[in-house]
Design a protein around this motif. Structure first.
Motif, PDB file in Angstrom:
ATOM      1  N   VAL A   3       0.780  -1.232  -0.022  1.00 49.14           N
ATOM      2  CA  VAL A   3      -0.100  -0.039  -0.017  1.00 49.14           C
ATOM      3  C   VAL A   3       0.749   1.101  -0.033  1.00 49.14           C
ATOM      4  CG1 VAL A   3      -1.735   1.266   1.157  1.00 49.14           C
ATOM      5  CG2 VAL A   3      -1.927  -1.032   1.107  1.00 49.14           C
ATOM      6  N   ALA A   4       0.621   2.117  -0.939  1.00 50.92           N
ATOM      7  CA  ALA A   4       1.577   3.308  -0.889  1.00 50.92           C
ATOM      8  C   ALA A   4       0.621   4.431  -0.510  1.00 50.92           C
ATOM      9  CB  ALA A   4       1.747   3.545  -2.437  1.00 50.92           C
ATOM     10  N   VAL A   5       1.113   5.561   0.342  1.00 55.33           N
ATOM     11  CA  VAL A   5       0.490   6.496   0.700  1.00 55.33           C
ATOM     12  C   VAL A   5       1.313   7.842   0.578  1.00 55.33           C
ATOM     13  CG1 VAL A   5      -0.554   7.937   2.969  1.00 55.33           C
ATOM     14  CG2 VAL A   5      -0.565   5.355   2.672  1.00 55.33           C
ATOM     15  N   HIS A   6       0.797   8.944  -0.025  1.00 56.72           N
ATOM     16  CA  HIS A   6       1.301   9.963  -0.532  1.00 56.72           C
ATOM     17  C   HIS A   6       0.853  11.118   0.330  1.00 56.72           C
ATOM     18  CE1 HIS A   6       2.975  13.137  -3.843  1.00 56.72           C
ATOM     19  NE2 HIS A   6       3.385  13.354  -2.705  1.00 56.72           N
ATOM     20  N   ASN A   7       1.826  11.862   1.135  1.00 55.24           N
ATOM     21  CA  ASN A   7       1.227  12.822   2.290  1.00 55.24           C
ATOM     22  C   ASN A   7       1.675  14.164   1.239  1.00 55.24           C
ATOM     23  OD1 ASN A   7       1.132  14.558   4.094  1.00 55.24           O
ATOM     24  ND2 ASN A   7       2.585  13.932   5.450  1.00 55.24           N
ATOM     25  N   HIS A   8       0.179  14.924   1.006  1.00 55.93           N
ATOM     26  CA  HIS A   8       0.202  16.042   0.472  1.00 55.93           C
ATOM     27  C   HIS A   8       0.344  17.264   1.421  1.00 55.93           C
ATOM     28  CE1 HIS A   8      -0.447  14.562  -3.602  1.00 55.93           C
ATOM     29  NE2 HIS A   8      -1.162  13.733  -3.056  1.00 55.93           N
ATOM     30  N   GLY A   9       0.272  17.068   2.702  1.00 58.00           N
ATOM     31  CA  GLY A   9       0.064  17.873   4.042  1.00 58.00           C
ATOM     32  C   GLY A   9       1.559  18.359   4.112  1.00 58.00           C
ATOM     33  N   THR A  10       1.487  19.372   5.155  1.00 64.45           N
ATOM     34  CA  THR A  10       2.458  20.323   5.527  1.00 64.45           C
ATOM     35  C   THR A  10       3.323  19.493   6.758  1.00 64.45           C
ATOM     36  OG1 THR A  10       1.161  21.829   6.678  1.00 64.45           O
ATOM     37  CG2 THR A  10       1.723  22.162   4.569  1.00 64.45           C
ATOM     38  N   ARG A  11       2.399  18.687   7.548  1.00 63.70           N
ATOM     39  CA  ARG A  11       3.016  18.047   8.543  1.00 63.70           C
ATOM     40  C   ARG A  11       3.469  16.563   8.494  1.00 63.70           C
ATOM     41  NH1 ARG A  11      -0.950  20.015  13.204  1.00 63.70           N
ATOM     42  NH2 ARG A  11      -2.137  18.309  12.345  1.00 63.70           N
ATOM     43  N   VAL A  12       4.169  16.155   9.316  1.00 62.66           N
ATOM     44  CA  VAL A  12       4.343  14.664   9.013  1.00 62.66           C
ATOM     45  C   VAL A  12       3.119  13.840   9.634  1.00 62.66           C
ATOM     46  CG1 VAL A  12       5.574  12.514  10.229  1.00 62.66           C
ATOM     47  CG2 VAL A  12       6.766  14.678   9.854  1.00 62.66           C
ATOM     48  N   LEU A  13       2.872  12.656   8.440  1.00 65.71           N
ATOM     49  CA  LEU A  13       1.545  11.764   8.635  1.00 65.71           C
ATOM     50  C   LEU A  13       2.060  10.731   9.624  1.00 65.71           C
ATOM     51  CD1 LEU A  13      -1.282  10.941   8.003  1.00 65.71           C
ATOM     52  CD2 LEU A  13      -0.056   9.870   5.958  1.00 65.71           C
ATOM     53  N   HIS A  14       1.417  10.503  10.771  1.00 64.45           N
ATOM     54  CA  HIS A  14       1.377   9.269  11.481  1.00 64.45           C
ATOM     55  C   HIS A  14       0.151   8.520  11.409  1.00 64.45           C
ATOM     56  CE1 HIS A  14       5.058  10.919  13.558  1.00 64.45           C
ATOM     57  NE2 HIS A  14       4.502  11.970  13.558  1.00 64.45           N
ATOM     58  N   ALA A  15       0.344   7.362  10.868  1.00 64.73           N
ATOM     59  CA  ALA A  15      -0.990   6.688  10.568  1.00 64.73           C
ATOM     60  C   ALA A  15      -0.996   5.077  11.223  1.00 64.73           C
ATOM     61  CB  ALA A  15      -1.272   6.857   9.107  1.00 64.73           C
ATOM     62  N   VAL A  16      -1.819   4.572  11.368  1.00 62.39           N
ATOM     63  CA  VAL A  16      -1.938   3.110  11.441  1.00 62.39           C
ATOM     64  C   VAL A  16      -3.082   2.544  10.159  1.00 62.39           C
ATOM     65  CG1 VAL A  16      -2.804   1.339  13.036  1.00 62.39           C
ATOM     66  CG2 VAL A  16      -1.755   3.262  13.989  1.00 62.39           C
ATOM     67  N   SER A  38       6.206  15.206   5.518  1.00 61.22           N
ATOM     68  CA  SER A  38       5.600  16.190   4.480  1.00 61.22           C
ATOM     69  C   SER A  38       5.896  16.198   3.124  1.00 61.22           C
ATOM     70  CB  SER A  38       5.391  17.670   4.979  1.00 61.22           C
ATOM     71  OG  SER A  38       4.987  18.330   4.123  1.00 61.22           O
ATOM     72  N   GLY A  39       4.957  15.875   2.045  1.00 61.53           N
ATOM     73  CA  GLY A  39       5.345  15.985   0.380  1.00 61.53           C
ATOM     74  C   GLY A  39       6.203  14.768   0.150  1.00 61.53           C
ATOM     75  N   GLU A  40       6.210  13.632   1.046  1.00 67.44           N
ATOM     76  CA  GLU A  40       6.891  12.270   0.456  1.00 67.44           C
ATOM     77  C   GLU A  40       5.868  11.453   0.570  1.00 67.44           C
ATOM     78  OE1 GLU A  40      10.520  11.404   2.414  1.00 67.44           O
ATOM     79  OE2 GLU A  40      11.047  13.629   2.526  1.00 67.44           O
ATOM     80  N   ARG A  41       6.461   9.993   0.161  1.00 58.99           N
ATOM     81  CA  ARG A  41       5.607   8.859   0.095  1.00 58.99           C
ATOM     82  C   ARG A  41       6.064   7.796   0.925  1.00 58.99           C
ATOM     83  NH1 ARG A  41       5.252   9.012  -6.616  1.00 58.99           N
ATOM     84  NH2 ARG A  41       4.118  10.669  -6.815  1.00 58.99           N
ATOM     85  N   GLY A  42       5.241   7.016   1.234  1.00 63.41           N
ATOM     86  CA  GLY A  42       5.553   6.004   2.308  1.00 63.41           C
ATOM     87  C   GLY A  42       4.915   4.661   1.625  1.00 63.41           C
ATOM     88  N   ARG A  43       5.499   3.413   2.077  1.00 66.15           N
ATOM     89  CA  ARG A  43       4.755   2.201   1.561  1.00 66.15           C
ATOM     90  C   ARG A  43       5.006   1.356   2.572  1.00 66.15           C
ATOM     91  NH1 ARG A  43       3.827   0.296  -3.644  1.00 66.15           N
ATOM     92  NH2 ARG A  43       4.621   1.922  -4.694  1.00 66.15           N
ATOM     93  N   VAL A  44       3.837   0.454   2.701  1.00 64.36           N
ATOM     94  CA  VAL A  44       3.793  -0.417   3.658  1.00 64.36           C
ATOM     95  C   VAL A  44       3.623  -1.876   2.889  1.00 64.36           C
ATOM     96  CG1 VAL A  44       2.439  -1.675   5.544  1.00 64.36           C
ATOM     97  CG2 VAL A  44       2.735   0.759   5.480  1.00 64.36           C
ATOM     98  N   GLU A  45       4.575  -3.078   3.034  1.00 56.39           N
ATOM     99  CA  GLU A  45       4.499  -4.209   2.241  1.00 56.39           C
ATOM    100  C   GLU A  45       3.895  -5.173   3.577  1.00 56.39           C
ATOM    101  OE1 GLU A  45       5.868  -5.016  -0.626  1.00 56.39           O
ATOM    102  OE2 GLU A  45       6.395  -3.032  -0.921  1.00 56.39           O
TER     103      GLU A  45
END
Length: 60
Positions: A3-16, A38-45
């Protein structure tokens, strides 16, 4: 599976992230922690190891 998530916000996204796989899919955990700056993408395998596939045989 990933699952890939792109954070378009201005703060760090902390998610579950919670998956809804059936237990027979073999997902190791139900929830995954994700931290995306902020502004980056994360991926969970999420490795899937189907339990039923191990019991299949060529004669089935």
């Amino acid at each position: 599976m990933s699952v890939a998530v792109h954070n378009h916000g201005t703060r760090v996204l902390h998610a579950v992230l919670r998956d809804a796989w059936q237990p027979t899919a073999g997902a190791p955990t139900e929830r995954q922690q994700l931290h995306v700056p902020s502004g980056e993408r994360g991926r969970v395998e999420i490795p899937l190891l189907p339990a039923a596939a191990a019991n299949w045989s060529a004669s089935s």
